[in-house]
Design a protein around this motif. Sequence first.
Motif, PDB file in Angstrom:
ATOM      1  N   THR A   1       0.833  -1.205   0.000  1.00 20.26           N
ATOM      2  CA  THR A   1       0.000   0.000   0.000  1.00 20.26           C
ATOM      3  C   THR A   1       0.866   1.253   0.000  1.00 20.26           C
ATOM      4  OG1 THR A   1      -1.812  -1.137   1.111  1.00 20.26           O
ATOM      5  CG2 THR A   1      -1.790   1.256   1.265  1.00 20.26           C
TER       6      THR A   1
ATOM      7  N   SER B   1       2.132   1.944  -3.425  1.00 21.38           N
ATOM      8  CA  SER B   1       1.105   2.085  -4.462  1.00 21.38           C
ATOM      9  C   SER B   1       0.510   3.480  -4.471  1.00 21.38           C
ATOM     10  CB  SER B   1      -0.024   1.083  -4.215  1.00 21.38           C
ATOM     11  OG  SER B   1       0.455  -0.237  -4.207  1.00 21.38           O
ATOM     12  N   SER B   2       0.092   3.918  -5.634  1.00 20.24           N
ATOM     13  CA  SER B   2      -0.598   5.203  -5.709  1.00 20.24           C
ATOM     14  C   SER B   2      -2.064   5.036  -5.341  1.00 20.24           C
ATOM     15  CB  SER B   2      -0.461   5.801  -7.105  1.00 20.24           C
ATOM     16  OG  SER B   2      -0.996   4.922  -8.071  1.00 20.24           O
ATOM     17  N   HIS B   3      -2.619   3.839  -5.560  1.00 19.93           N
ATOM     18  CA  HIS B   3      -4.005   3.559  -5.200  1.00 19.93           C
ATOM     19  C   HIS B   3      -4.176   2.051  -5.033  1.00 19.93           C
ATOM     20  CE1 HIS B   3      -7.904   5.527  -4.761  1.00 19.93           C
ATOM     21  NE2 HIS B   3      -8.423   4.359  -5.123  1.00 19.93           N
ATOM     22  N   VAL B   4      -5.106   1.657  -4.192  1.00 21.98           N
ATOM     23  CA  VAL B   4      -5.352   0.241  -3.920  1.00 21.98           C
ATOM     24  C   VAL B   4      -6.815  -0.061  -4.208  1.00 21.98           C
ATOM     25  CG1 VAL B   4      -5.333  -1.572  -2.162  1.00 21.98           C
ATOM     26  CG2 VAL B   4      -3.572   0.203  -2.128  1.00 21.98           C
ATOM     27  N   ILE B   5      -7.051  -1.132  -4.954  1.00 19.34           N
ATOM     28  CA  ILE B   5      -8.418  -1.573  -5.235  1.00 19.34           C
ATOM     29  C   ILE B   5      -8.701  -2.802  -4.382  1.00 19.34           C
ATOM     30  CG2 ILE B   5      -9.988  -2.493  -6.977  1.00 19.34           C
ATOM     31  CD1 ILE B   5      -8.387  -0.846  -9.038  1.00 19.34           C
TER      32      ILE B   5
ATOM     33  N   SER C   1      -7.717   6.190   3.753  1.00 18.98           N
ATOM     34  CA  SER C   1      -8.998   5.875   3.109  1.00 18.98           C
ATOM     35  C   SER C   1      -9.087   6.471   1.700  1.00 18.98           C
ATOM     36  CB  SER C   1     -10.168   6.342   3.969  1.00 18.98           C
ATOM     37  OG  SER C   1     -10.111   7.733   4.182  1.00 18.98           O
ATOM     38  N   ALA C   2      -8.451   7.600   1.463  1.00 20.22           N
ATOM     39  CA  ALA C   2      -8.485   8.220   0.144  1.00 20.22           C
ATOM     40  C   ALA C   2      -7.711   7.396  -0.892  1.00 20.22           C
ATOM     41  CB  ALA C   2      -7.911   9.627   0.213  1.00 20.22           C
ATOM     42  N   LYS C   3      -6.908   6.457  -0.418  1.00 22.84           N
ATOM     43  CA  LYS C   3      -6.075   5.655  -1.307  1.00 22.84           C
ATOM     44  C   LYS C   3      -6.724   4.304  -1.650  1.00 22.84           C
ATOM     45  CE  LYS C   3      -1.115   4.857  -1.599  1.00 22.84           C
ATOM     46  NZ  LYS C   3       0.150   4.807  -0.876  1.00 22.84           N
ATOM     47  N   VAL C   4      -7.907   4.018  -1.078  1.00 24.75           N
ATOM     48  CA  VAL C   4      -8.537   2.705  -1.229  1.00 24.75           C
ATOM     49  C   VAL C   4      -9.907   2.845  -1.877  1.00 24.75           C
ATOM     50  CG1 VAL C   4      -9.366   0.657  -0.012  1.00 24.75           C
ATOM     51  CG2 VAL C   4      -7.331   1.848   0.828  1.00 24.75           C
ATOM     52  N   THR C   5     -10.152   2.037  -2.900  1.00 28.93           N
ATOM     53  CA  THR C   5     -11.443   2.001  -3.583  1.00 28.93           C
ATOM     54  C   THR C   5     -11.914   0.554  -3.659  1.00 28.93           C
ATOM     55  OG1 THR C   5     -10.870   3.901  -4.954  1.00 28.93           O
ATOM     56  CG2 THR C   5     -12.682   2.513  -5.735  1.00 28.93           C
TER      57      THR C   5
END
Length: 194
Positions: free
Chosen positions: A12, A15-19, A37-41
């Motif tokens: 994480t 990573s720039s973003h986590v799905i 939380s802003a990094k997780v979708t």
Amino acid sequence: RRWHVRLDQLCTAWSSHVIAVSNETADHLVRVEGAPSAKVTAIHNGIDFERVRASGPDARQRIRREMGIGDVFTFLIAGRLHPEKGYEHLFEATRSLKSRDARPFIVLVAGDGPFLNEYQAKVESLGVADRVRFLGFRNDLPDLMSASDLFVLPSVAEAFGLVLAEALYLGLPILSTRVGGIPEVVDDGVDGRL
């Protein structure tokens, strides 16, 4: 496990973003693993409709004939043979159902894994070897689902439960546990029971 959490945290951070495959998994990443939380979708897994279909309109009758199960009520579980999938709970429930109800039924176990011998010994010791059939790895899971009456997944941990989405797509009712992302797949009381 602690090492798994640490590995997730490292990934994480890099990573720039986590799905995440479910809202439950996204919540776990934020709450337990400390991901911003802003990094997780959360994006639910999808299924390949071309891959998840019976081989033909006769699949149910053909599979039942090949397995010699006729009109017997058939439960199906599909997945790797591992304690995380809750097999021991299923085998205990099989023993309980067998002792309470004289009607015939069979539990088909489609999958392979390192616990095969242990699970075979377990069903023997519980006296339900006549009700549980280990099928090994199968390439015809949609046909097995079409041939079954109820799909069972007693997992003790499950990020999403892709096999549940596949079973529902094929019209198979579900009996599963209320863990992880499963309640995001199965609507309790509508298309299954949790």
